[in-house]
Structure formats: structure tokens, C-alpha cells
Design a protein around this motif. Sequence first.
Motif, PDB file in Angstrom:
ATOM      1  N   SER A  67     -59.465  -1.266  13.383  1.00 30.22           N
ATOM      2  CA  SER A  67     -58.658  -2.123  14.254  1.00 30.22           C
ATOM      3  C   SER A  67     -57.428  -2.639  13.529  1.00 30.22           C
ATOM      4  CB  SER A  67     -59.493  -3.304  14.759  1.00 30.22           C
ATOM      5  OG  SER A  67     -60.592  -2.858  15.525  1.00 30.22           O
ATOM      6  N   ALA A  68     -57.593  -3.033  12.264  1.00 29.98           N
ATOM      7  CA  ALA A  68     -56.462  -3.533  11.483  1.00 29.98           C
ATOM      8  C   ALA A  68     -55.404  -2.452  11.303  1.00 29.98           C
ATOM      9  CB  ALA A  68     -56.946  -4.038  10.126  1.00 29.98           C
ATOM     10  N   SER A  69     -55.839  -1.217  11.062  1.00 28.68           N
ATOM     11  CA  SER A  69     -54.872  -0.133  10.857  1.00 28.68           C
ATOM     12  C   SER A  69     -54.097   0.167  12.127  1.00 28.68           C
ATOM     13  CB  SER A  69     -55.597   1.128  10.355  1.00 28.68           C
ATOM     14  OG  SER A  69     -56.379   1.734  11.373  1.00 28.68           O
ATOM     15  N   LYS A  70     -54.770   0.114  13.269  1.00 30.68           N
ATOM     16  CA  LYS A  70     -54.091   0.387  14.526  1.00 30.68           C
ATOM     17  C   LYS A  70     -53.290  -0.821  15.015  1.00 30.68           C
ATOM     18  CE  LYS A  70     -55.306   4.657  15.018  1.00 30.68           C
ATOM     19  NZ  LYS A  70     -54.295   5.749  14.993  1.00 30.68           N
ATOM     20  N   GLY A  71     -53.728  -2.021  14.685  1.00 35.03           N
ATOM     21  CA  GLY A  71     -52.920  -3.198  14.980  1.00 35.03           C
ATOM     22  C   GLY A  71     -51.597  -3.149  14.242  1.00 35.03           C
ATOM     23  N   ALA A  72     -51.636  -2.650  13.019  1.00 38.60           N
ATOM     24  CA  ALA A  72     -50.397  -2.480  12.254  1.00 38.60           C
ATOM     25  C   ALA A  72     -49.477  -1.462  12.920  1.00 38.60           C
ATOM     26  CB  ALA A  72     -50.724  -2.054  10.825  1.00 38.60           C
ATOM     27  N   ILE A  73     -50.039  -0.413  13.518  1.00 37.15           N
ATOM     28  CA  ILE A  73     -49.232   0.575  14.240  1.00 37.15           C
ATOM     29  C   ILE A  73     -48.514  -0.074  15.410  1.00 37.15           C
ATOM     30  CG2 ILE A  73     -49.430   2.548  15.814  1.00 37.15           C
ATOM     31  CD1 ILE A  73     -49.309   3.445  12.967  1.00 37.15           C
ATOM     32  N   TYR A  74     -49.196  -0.976  16.105  1.00 38.06           N
ATOM     33  CA  TYR A  74     -48.580  -1.692  17.228  1.00 38.06           C
ATOM     34  C   TYR A  74     -47.333  -2.441  16.759  1.00 38.06           C
ATOM     35  CZ  TYR A  74     -48.035  -5.199  20.950  1.00 38.06           C
ATOM     36  OH  TYR A  74     -47.536  -6.004  21.934  1.00 38.06           O
ATOM     37  N   SER A  75     -47.475  -3.248  15.706  1.00 39.48           N
ATOM     38  CA  SER A  75     -46.344  -4.022  15.199  1.00 39.48           C
ATOM     39  C   SER A  75     -45.257  -3.118  14.637  1.00 39.48           C
ATOM     40  CB  SER A  75     -46.820  -5.011  14.131  1.00 39.48           C
ATOM     41  OG  SER A  75     -47.719  -5.956  14.684  1.00 39.48           O
ATOM     42  N   LEU A  76     -45.672  -2.063  13.951  1.00 43.75           N
ATOM     43  CA  LEU A  76     -44.712  -1.111  13.398  1.00 43.75           C
ATOM     44  C   LEU A  76     -43.880  -0.476  14.514  1.00 43.75           C
ATOM     45  CD1 LEU A  76     -43.669   0.559  10.943  1.00 43.75           C
ATOM     46  CD2 LEU A  76     -45.462   2.225  11.499  1.00 43.75           C
ATOM     47  N   THR A  77     -44.527  -0.138  15.616  1.00 46.99           N
ATOM     48  CA  THR A  77     -43.823   0.479  16.743  1.00 46.99           C
ATOM     49  C   THR A  77     -42.719  -0.430  17.263  1.00 46.99           C
ATOM     50  OG1 THR A  77     -45.765   1.766  17.389  1.00 46.99           O
ATOM     51  CG2 THR A  77     -44.103   1.354  19.094  1.00 46.99           C
ATOM     52  N   LEU A  78     -43.033  -1.706  17.452  1.00 40.24           N
ATOM     53  CA  LEU A  78     -42.024  -2.643  17.945  1.00 40.24           C
ATOM     54  C   LEU A  78     -40.874  -2.798  16.955  1.00 40.24           C
ATOM     55  CD1 LEU A  78     -44.281  -5.460  19.464  1.00 40.24           C
ATOM     56  CD2 LEU A  78     -43.297  -3.464  20.605  1.00 40.24           C
ATOM     57  N   ALA A  79     -41.205  -2.907  15.673  1.00 47.00           N
ATOM     58  CA  ALA A  79     -40.160  -3.072  14.659  1.00 47.00           C
ATOM     59  C   ALA A  79     -39.275  -1.836  14.568  1.00 47.00           C
ATOM     60  CB  ALA A  79     -40.800  -3.364  13.301  1.00 47.00           C
ATOM     61  N   MET A  80     -39.883  -0.654  14.613  1.00 51.46           N
ATOM     62  CA  MET A  80     -39.100   0.578  14.563  1.00 51.46           C
ATOM     63  C   MET A  80     -38.214   0.717  15.795  1.00 51.46           C
ATOM     64  SD  MET A  80     -41.953   3.257  13.081  1.00 51.46           S
ATOM     65  CE  MET A  80     -40.949   4.685  13.441  1.00 51.46           C
ATOM     66  N   ALA A  81     -38.744   0.329  16.948  1.00 49.82           N
ATOM     67  CA  ALA A  81     -37.943   0.403  18.175  1.00 49.82           C
ATOM     68  C   ALA A  81     -36.696  -0.457  18.055  1.00 49.82           C
ATOM     69  CB  ALA A  81     -38.784  -0.025  19.375  1.00 49.82           C
ATOM     70  N   ALA A  82     -36.846  -1.641  17.466  1.00 50.78           N
ATOM     71  CA  ALA A  82     -35.696  -2.527  17.281  1.00 50.78           C
ATOM     72  C   ALA A  82     -34.725  -1.972  16.238  1.00 50.78           C
ATOM     73  CB  ALA A  82     -36.179  -3.915  16.855  1.00 50.78           C
ATOM     74  N   ASP A  83     -35.270  -1.417  15.170  1.00 47.33           N
ATOM     75  CA  ASP A  83     -34.423  -0.924  14.082  1.00 47.33           C
ATOM     76  C   ASP A  83     -33.583   0.281  14.482  1.00 47.33           C
ATOM     77  OD1 ASP A  83     -35.253  -2.830  12.238  1.00 47.33           O
ATOM     78  OD2 ASP A  83     -36.854  -1.567  11.414  1.00 47.33           O
ATOM     79  N   HIS A  84     -34.123   1.145  15.330  1.00 44.40           N
ATOM     80  CA  HIS A  84     -33.482   2.430  15.551  1.00 44.40           C
ATOM     81  C   HIS A  84     -32.921   2.624  16.962  1.00 44.40           C
ATOM     82  CE1 HIS A  84     -34.866   3.485  11.606  1.00 44.40           C
ATOM     83  NE2 HIS A  84     -36.104   3.201  11.942  1.00 44.40           N
ATOM     84  N   LEU A  85     -32.991   1.583  17.782  1.00 45.84           N
ATOM     85  CA  LEU A  85     -32.478   1.690  19.147  1.00 45.84           C
ATOM     86  C   LEU A  85     -31.008   2.082  19.166  1.00 45.84           C
ATOM     87  CD1 LEU A  85     -32.797   1.322  22.200  1.00 45.84           C
ATOM     88  CD2 LEU A  85     -32.271  -1.101  21.871  1.00 45.84           C
ATOM     89  N   ARG A  86     -30.204   1.427  18.352  1.00 50.23           N
ATOM     90  CA  ARG A  86     -28.757   1.697  18.366  1.00 50.23           C
ATOM     91  C   ARG A  86     -28.403   3.019  17.707  1.00 50.23           C
ATOM     92  NH1 ARG A  86     -28.214  -4.332  17.575  1.00 50.23           N
ATOM     93  NH2 ARG A  86     -27.630  -5.090  19.652  1.00 50.23           N
ATOM     94  N   GLU A  87     -29.377   3.663  17.081  1.00 46.07           N
ATOM     95  CA  GLU A  87     -29.167   5.012  16.557  1.00 46.07           C
ATOM     96  C   GLU A  87     -29.552   6.069  17.590  1.00 46.07           C
ATOM     97  OE1 GLU A  87     -29.879   4.724  11.822  1.00 46.07           O
ATOM     98  OE2 GLU A  87     -31.708   4.579  13.042  1.00 46.07           O
ATOM     99  N   GLY A  88     -29.996   5.615  18.759  1.00 44.34           N
ATOM    100  CA  GLY A  88     -30.374   6.553  19.806  1.00 44.34           C
ATOM    101  C   GLY A  88     -31.782   7.091  19.673  1.00 44.34           C
TER     102      GLY A  88
END
Length: 252
Positions: free
Chosen positions: A148-169
Motif C-alpha cells: 500500500s505504501a509503494s502504491k500510495g507513493a505512485i499516487y503522489s508521484l503521478t500528481l507531482a509529475m503531472a504538475a511538473d511536465h504539463l507545460r512540456e506537453g
Amino acid sequence: MAEFTGLVAVVTGGASGIGAATAELLSSRGASVAVLDRDISPVPPEAGHLALTCDVTDDAAVRAAVAEVAERLAGIDVVVNNAGMGAQGTIEDNDDDEWRRVLDVNLLGAVRVSRAALPYLRRSRSAAIVNTGSIAVTAGLPARALYSASKGAIYSLTLAMAADHLREGIRVNAVNPGTADTPWIGRLLEKAPDPAAERAALEARQPHGRLVAPEEVAAAVAYLASPLAGSTTGTVLAVDGGMQGLRLRPEQ
């Protein structure tokens, strides 16, 4: 539908289960698909995939495999971070080495593959990353602390990556499957004292009363990765038979 025509998709853990179903569906919709897995022997030659042996815990191997995909298939447009492993037990049951091993695969594996693919994704006009989470992200499951901890980290990572790379398309999303009918679940059932009773219990805890089919998760991945979903990013899509949000009353 052939919305992936002309696009190149990388699917990690793509030799079996959800990964294999995803690779097949993306290919059927026009994508050139590269499967990365530790064991590529289950990948049928007739599928037409580029199958490469790759351990996502090895950064050099990941970089080499991603570069080979980009060279042989002329770029990378979609990355599906599906490679993962399970773990059972409470926090007392898994030692530090097991925590490091599971996080190395489930979390850092997605980081390594995404990081290696970013230079190619930045050149794409339809760039997308889809990470595989779990119902364990949103529901407290017994004896699944490490997983659960490993997949919870994936959830947060997904949101952070979405924010980081949105303007790169580059769009970044995730799927949270419920308990799916995969080889890993099959192996767990084989170890149970009463496999039939254990399977029935797993089916019953999902409101729709059955295990999730790998093809159903693949369909959600395909939606999130599709150029037709250009306004969808930072989204985590549950494919769990209603387990995340539904509370049904017992049947009368």
C-alpha cells in the motif's frame, strides 16, 4: 479505433497480466508497442511487439532499453509504468530489505523509466505517461502495509509529475485497479489453505462481485494515454468494481 496510429508506446511489465493486456490493446489501436520485462518469454512473436529484457531496478539497463526503443521505433510517445511486485504483511512482517526491494521496483522503477523517456516524450505531440497504482491507495487492506505504501507513493508521484511536465506537453495519469485476475493473484490463491474460499472472499469484497479483468484495466490505460484525452492529466482512475467509493447494503 486507431487513435494510436503512428505513436510508440512502452509498457513495462508487459509480458503478462495487466501489462500484456495493455500492450495488446494499444497495438490493436495502432500503436507500435515495446514491451519491457524481466522475462519476455511469454510475449508471443505474432503479437508484433518489440520485446526487450529489462529490470527496472537497474538504471543503466533502463536507459539502454529506452534508448533502444526510441532508436528502433523512431521515438517514444507513451509510457505505461506497469512493472511491479506484491508484498504481504503488516509493518512487523517485512524487514528493511523487503521494503527497499518493493519500493525499488514499484516506485523507483517508474521513476527510472519515466526519467529515461522524458527526452523523447518532450519531442512528441501526444506525450503521455500512465502509472499503475492500486485500490490499496484508497482503501486500507489488511496485511498490505508495504504494498500500500509503494502504491500510495505512485499516487503522489503521478500528481507531482503531472504538475511538473504539463507545460512540456506531457500528460501524466494513473489507474488504480481493484483485485485483478492476474498471475500474481493466481499465485497467492495457490498458497492459500482453501484457494476457492479465498477467491470467493476476494470477489465478494468488490461491489460488483468479481475480480477485475486485466482487459478492463487496459481499457482505462488506453483512455488515459490516448490523444483523444488531451485535457485529462493529474487524474487517477479507479477500475475496482466500485470498491473505492461504494457502500452497498447487504442483499435482502
